[in-house]
Design a protein around this motif. Sequence first.
Motif, PDB file in Angstrom:
ATOM      1  N   GLU A  56       0.845  -1.188   0.000  1.00  0.00           N
ATOM      2  CA  GLU A  56       0.000   0.000   0.000  1.00  0.00           C
ATOM      3  C   GLU A  56       0.883   1.242   0.000  1.00  0.00           C
ATOM      4  OE1 GLU A  56      -2.706   0.009   3.237  1.00  0.00           O
ATOM      5  OE2 GLU A  56      -3.384  -2.064   2.914  1.00  0.00           O
ATOM      6  N   SER A  57       0.454   2.252  -0.729  1.00  0.00           N
ATOM      7  CA  SER A  57       1.186   3.517  -0.738  1.00  0.00           C
ATOM      8  C   SER A  57       0.254   4.584  -1.317  1.00  0.00           C
ATOM      9  CB  SER A  57       2.480   3.394  -1.555  1.00  0.00           C
ATOM     10  OG  SER A  57       3.248   4.578  -1.436  1.00  0.00           O
ATOM     11  N   PHE A  58       0.826   5.679  -1.808  1.00  0.00           N
ATOM     12  CA  PHE A  58      -0.017   6.701  -2.427  1.00  0.00           C
ATOM     13  C   PHE A  58       0.773   7.439  -3.500  1.00  0.00           C
ATOM     14  CE2 PHE A  58       2.240   9.036   0.810  1.00  0.00           C
ATOM     15  CZ  PHE A  58       2.400  10.322   0.315  1.00  0.00           C
ATOM     16  N   PHE A  59       0.042   7.973  -4.468  1.00  0.00           N
ATOM     17  CA  PHE A  59       0.610   8.818  -5.504  1.00  0.00           C
ATOM     18  C   PHE A  59       0.409  10.265  -5.070  1.00  0.00           C
ATOM     19  CE2 PHE A  59      -0.562   5.023  -8.102  1.00  0.00           C
ATOM     20  CZ  PHE A  59       0.741   4.665  -8.439  1.00  0.00           C
ATOM     21  N   PRO A  60       1.484  11.005  -4.796  1.00  0.00           N
ATOM     22  CA  PRO A  60       1.354  12.373  -4.279  1.00  0.00           C
ATOM     23  C   PRO A  60       1.055  13.390  -5.377  1.00  0.00           C
ATOM     24  CG  PRO A  60       3.655  11.817  -4.511  1.00  0.00           C
ATOM     25  CD  PRO A  60       2.891  10.577  -4.894  1.00  0.00           C
ATOM     26  N   CYS A 108      -1.070   8.069 -12.986  1.00  0.00           N
ATOM     27  CA  CYS A 108      -0.391   6.858 -12.514  1.00  0.00           C
ATOM     28  C   CYS A 108      -1.394   5.714 -12.378  1.00  0.00           C
ATOM     29  CB  CYS A 108       0.289   7.127 -11.182  1.00  0.00           C
ATOM     30  SG  CYS A 108       1.604   8.368 -11.260  1.00  0.00           S
ATOM     31  N   ILE A 109      -2.577   6.025 -11.835  1.00  0.00           N
ATOM     32  CA  ILE A 109      -3.623   5.007 -11.702  1.00  0.00           C
ATOM     33  C   ILE A 109      -4.043   4.511 -13.080  1.00  0.00           C
ATOM     34  CG2 ILE A 109      -6.024   4.621 -11.042  1.00  0.00           C
ATOM     35  CD1 ILE A 109      -4.156   4.618  -8.674  1.00  0.00           C
ATOM     36  N   ARG A 110      -4.203   5.413 -14.017  1.00  0.00           N
ATOM     37  CA  ARG A 110      -4.624   5.019 -15.371  1.00  0.00           C
ATOM     38  C   ARG A 110      -3.568   4.159 -16.047  1.00  0.00           C
ATOM     39  NH1 ARG A 110      -6.991  11.013 -16.952  1.00  0.00           N
ATOM     40  NH2 ARG A 110      -9.038  10.766 -15.939  1.00  0.00           N
ATOM     41  N   GLU A 141      -5.081  -7.289  -8.050  1.00  0.00           N
ATOM     42  CA  GLU A 141      -6.032  -6.364  -7.439  1.00  0.00           C
ATOM     43  C   GLU A 141      -5.481  -4.950  -7.449  1.00  0.00           C
ATOM     44  OE1 GLU A 141      -7.144  -7.566  -3.519  1.00  0.00           O
ATOM     45  OE2 GLU A 141      -7.538  -9.653  -4.087  1.00  0.00           O
ATOM     46  N   LEU A 142      -6.367  -3.998  -7.645  1.00  0.00           N
ATOM     47  CA  LEU A 142      -6.025  -2.576  -7.537  1.00  0.00           C
ATOM     48  C   LEU A 142      -7.209  -1.856  -6.916  1.00  0.00           C
ATOM     49  CD1 LEU A 142      -4.423   0.039  -8.121  1.00  0.00           C
ATOM     50  CD2 LEU A 142      -5.512   0.069 -10.378  1.00  0.00           C
ATOM     51  N   SER A 143      -6.991  -1.207  -5.779  1.00  0.00           N
ATOM     52  CA  SER A 143      -8.030  -0.378  -5.159  1.00  0.00           C
ATOM     53  C   SER A 143      -7.400   0.957  -4.790  1.00  0.00           C
ATOM     54  CB  SER A 143      -8.603  -1.070  -3.914  1.00  0.00           C
ATOM     55  OG  SER A 143      -7.591  -1.341  -2.963  1.00  0.00           O
ATOM     56  N   TYR A 156      -3.571   3.931  -2.640  1.00  0.00           N
ATOM     57  CA  TYR A 156      -3.912   2.719  -3.378  1.00  0.00           C
ATOM     58  C   TYR A 156      -3.336   1.479  -2.696  1.00  0.00           C
ATOM     59  CZ  TYR A 156       0.922   2.771  -5.009  1.00  0.00           C
ATOM     60  OH  TYR A 156       2.289   2.749  -5.054  1.00  0.00           O
ATOM     61  N   ARG A 157      -3.891   0.344  -3.059  1.00  0.00           N
ATOM     62  CA  ARG A 157      -3.371  -0.967  -2.653  1.00  0.00           C
ATOM     63  C   ARG A 157      -3.238  -1.809  -3.912  1.00  0.00           C
ATOM     64  NH1 ARG A 157      -2.470  -4.670   1.221  1.00  0.00           N
ATOM     65  NH2 ARG A 157      -3.013  -6.843   0.782  1.00  0.00           N
TER      66      ARG A 157
END
Length: 251
Positions: A56-60, A108-110, A141-143, A156-157
């Motif tokens: 788990e982390s995040f895109f800043p 990044c998610i896309r 998995e991607l959430s 995101y995870r």
Amino acid sequence: MGYQMFLKLEDKVLQIPVLPEKLEISSPGHNETVTVLGIGEINKLKRKGLREVSFESFFPAHYEPYVAGFLFERVEAEDSGEQVKQTKQASSIKPVYTDKTLPEPIRCIRTIQLFREVNRPIQFLLTGTDLDINIKMGIEELSYDERAGEVGDIYYRLKLKEWRPYSAKTLGLTKDNKARAGAAKRPGSPSASKTHTVVRGESLWAICKKRYDDGGKYPQLYAKNKALMDKRNKGTGLPKYTIYPGQVLVL
């Protein structure tokens, strides 16, 4: 060198900008416990299962000191105040980070979603640690979500699972009508070597132009056929790239 994490599909590379606090790696087993008369229970060892990686982390949305620097391009500002020039990370210019050089979290998610949609394995790379990993994996998995007070950041995870090449085996009948399984073909296996028979008036450059659409590849063609060409040209005083009608070159 510090830790770095990448997701890669051909020429598309996404570096994980904020390294996760914890990286979970699991490898399930498929051993079987059976009871044998006179012995009792035994453990039949079998091949291990596919590895799984989750984090788990995040895109800043904004640059912070903990963001991986390789995610950015370097920006050089002229003393005269002229137009800002962007250069590659390999440049020796001291980097100046701005919000404009930080990829948008949603992009990044896309990118990860695009990796999933093509139904092909990605390359997962983890460097700078004893856990160095460089394997092909599928995105299981991607959430993701956006949290109050941190507008723009996307948390995101991600869960990845090891991918192994596979294909169906072919069956053929022998003369005594017994079935024989053929070896499975793996994706990306090299095809049979192609050849070219030299005709009068041809040169390596002309052959490369015709077969590769790039005459400048003649040094590579020579390298593939070096032993054959050097043997024929030995003692002739002719250039090493000289070829002769009837020679069969490997492309």
